[in-house]
Design a protein around this motif. Sequence first.
Motif, PDB file in Angstrom:
ATOM      1  N   VAL A 227       0.833  -1.205   0.000  1.00 44.11           N
ATOM      2  CA  VAL A 227       0.000   0.000   0.000  1.00 44.11           C
ATOM      3  C   VAL A 227       0.870   1.259   0.000  1.00 44.11           C
ATOM      4  N   ILE A 228       1.877   1.287   0.881  1.00 44.10           N
ATOM      5  CA  ILE A 228       2.755   2.462   0.979  1.00 44.10           C
ATOM      6  C   ILE A 228       3.525   2.674  -0.324  1.00 44.10           C
ATOM      7  N   ASP A 237      -0.107   4.008 -12.708  1.00 40.68           N
ATOM      8  CA  ASP A 237       0.421   2.746 -12.188  1.00 40.68           C
ATOM      9  C   ASP A 237      -0.190   2.353 -10.847  1.00 40.68           C
ATOM     10  N   GLN A 238      -1.070   3.187 -10.298  1.00 44.62           N
ATOM     11  CA  GLN A 238      -1.640   2.887  -8.991  1.00 44.62           C
ATOM     12  C   GLN A 238      -2.689   1.781  -9.105  1.00 44.62           C
ATOM     13  N   LEU A 297     -16.787   4.733  -4.564  1.00 40.92           N
ATOM     14  CA  LEU A 297     -17.699   5.871  -4.451  1.00 40.92           C
ATOM     15  C   LEU A 297     -17.056   7.048  -3.724  1.00 40.92           C
ATOM     16  N   SER A 298     -16.324   6.757  -2.638  1.00 41.21           N
ATOM     17  CA  SER A 298     -15.708   7.839  -1.859  1.00 41.21           C
ATOM     18  C   SER A 298     -14.670   8.592  -2.678  1.00 41.21           C
ATOM     19  N   LEU A 299     -14.012   7.876  -3.601  1.00 40.84           N
ATOM     20  CA  LEU A 299     -13.004   8.514  -4.446  1.00 40.84           C
ATOM     21  C   LEU A 299     -13.662   9.342  -5.546  1.00 40.84           C
ATOM     22  N   LYS A 300     -14.702   8.777  -6.166  1.00 41.34           N
ATOM     23  CA  LYS A 300     -15.352   9.468  -7.281  1.00 41.34           C
ATOM     24  C   LYS A 300     -16.129  10.698  -6.825  1.00 41.34           C
ATOM     25  N   GLU A 307      -5.202   8.114  -1.449  1.00 43.83           N
ATOM     26  CA  GLU A 307      -4.482   7.373  -0.414  1.00 43.83           C
ATOM     27  C   GLU A 307      -5.417   6.963   0.719  1.00 43.83           C
ATOM     28  N   GLU A 308      -6.336   7.857   1.097  1.00 50.62           N
ATOM     29  CA  GLU A 308      -7.271   7.553   2.180  1.00 50.62           C
ATOM     30  C   GLU A 308      -8.214   6.427   1.774  1.00 50.62           C
ATOM     31  N   ALA A 309      -8.708   6.474   0.533  1.00 50.26           N
ATOM     32  CA  ALA A 309      -9.623   5.430   0.065  1.00 50.26           C
ATOM     33  C   ALA A 309      -8.947   4.068   0.052  1.00 50.26           C
ATOM     34  N   LEU A 310      -7.697   4.017  -0.435  1.00 46.44           N
ATOM     35  CA  LEU A 310      -6.961   2.756  -0.468  1.00 46.44           C
ATOM     36  C   LEU A 310      -6.668   2.257   0.940  1.00 46.44           C
TER      37      LEU A 310
END
Length: 330
Positions: A227-228, A237-238, A297-300, A307-310
């Motif tokens: 993750v980091i 690339d994420q 959904l939180s990202l869109k 980073e928080e969503a992941l």
Amino acid sequence: MTRPRFFFLVCPDPQLLKAQIDERLRTSGQDGWERKPFWADDEEPLPQTFWTDLTIKSLFPQPKALILRRAHTLKADYWDKLDASVKGLGSDIYPFFCLEGAWSGKKAPIPPALSRRGLFKKAKNEGWIWESPGLDQRSLTDFVKGWAAKTGLTFEPGAGQALTHALPTDAVAARLELDKIELAAGDAKVVRKEHVSLVARTGEMPFFDLMDALGQPGAEASVWKRVIDDHSKSAKDQMLFNLIGFLASQARMYWMLAHGEKPAGNPYMLQKKAPVAKRLGAAGVARMIDLAMEAELSLKTGERKYEEALDMLMAGLIDLFRPKQQLRRH
């Protein structure tokens, strides 16, 4: 007392740290050690329970190994207090200080705040220090040999060398791969060349191994390292959106296995996934889908940054997949 009074381990790899501590305790001349982990980067790095165990002799006969993880993050005043406290240790207490900072070249990363303290100078003079930058292709050979000896496995000609070249150099990830090889070897206890194809083909943990690691006690380090590492990659690339898609396919597979159906796939992998599917059940599979949808959904909607969503998705998956009796990190 024939064993060291305390011990420093300088290595960034948690699996190698664990193996070294296990070996030190095994050869300590005492049995029945209670392992008590503490984390130097916690909000309270050294709680009162640590100092009580370190300095006050217990009424109970069971010896205690005090394992201080990520000790390289301690500030100077803590090392001053430890310097004074380790001088009168009894044989029932064995502190291990794990310095897990990243290596730069071949030089061990010893914090300046520690290198000037008496307890480190004592350890250096007495040989109470073990140092390793982690696994590389050369040390992987011994790592695999040790694993084979411990599990009673043998290799058909060429299989051992092929396995060594295929394994990742992260010891936690390597152990997960070796667990797969052990299962594949079966009752014959022979590792064959075709078994090596089960190992991930890249040094980076792929999604299949990531899913395996979610429920493995002690493997959280590999999960969070992935993750980091992902945080620092370019957007193209994420992994988050690819992971969400992968979770959807995995959820379908777990649902079918949990309901006694036979999804398409490698028979070995399906056999390995079946107990996980049974443990998850319908509610667990539904939660898995919810976590993926919440992340997307939180990202869109802009509710969370990438980073928080992941991070939230991964924390939820670890909590979901980890057997419920495993509540603390070790």
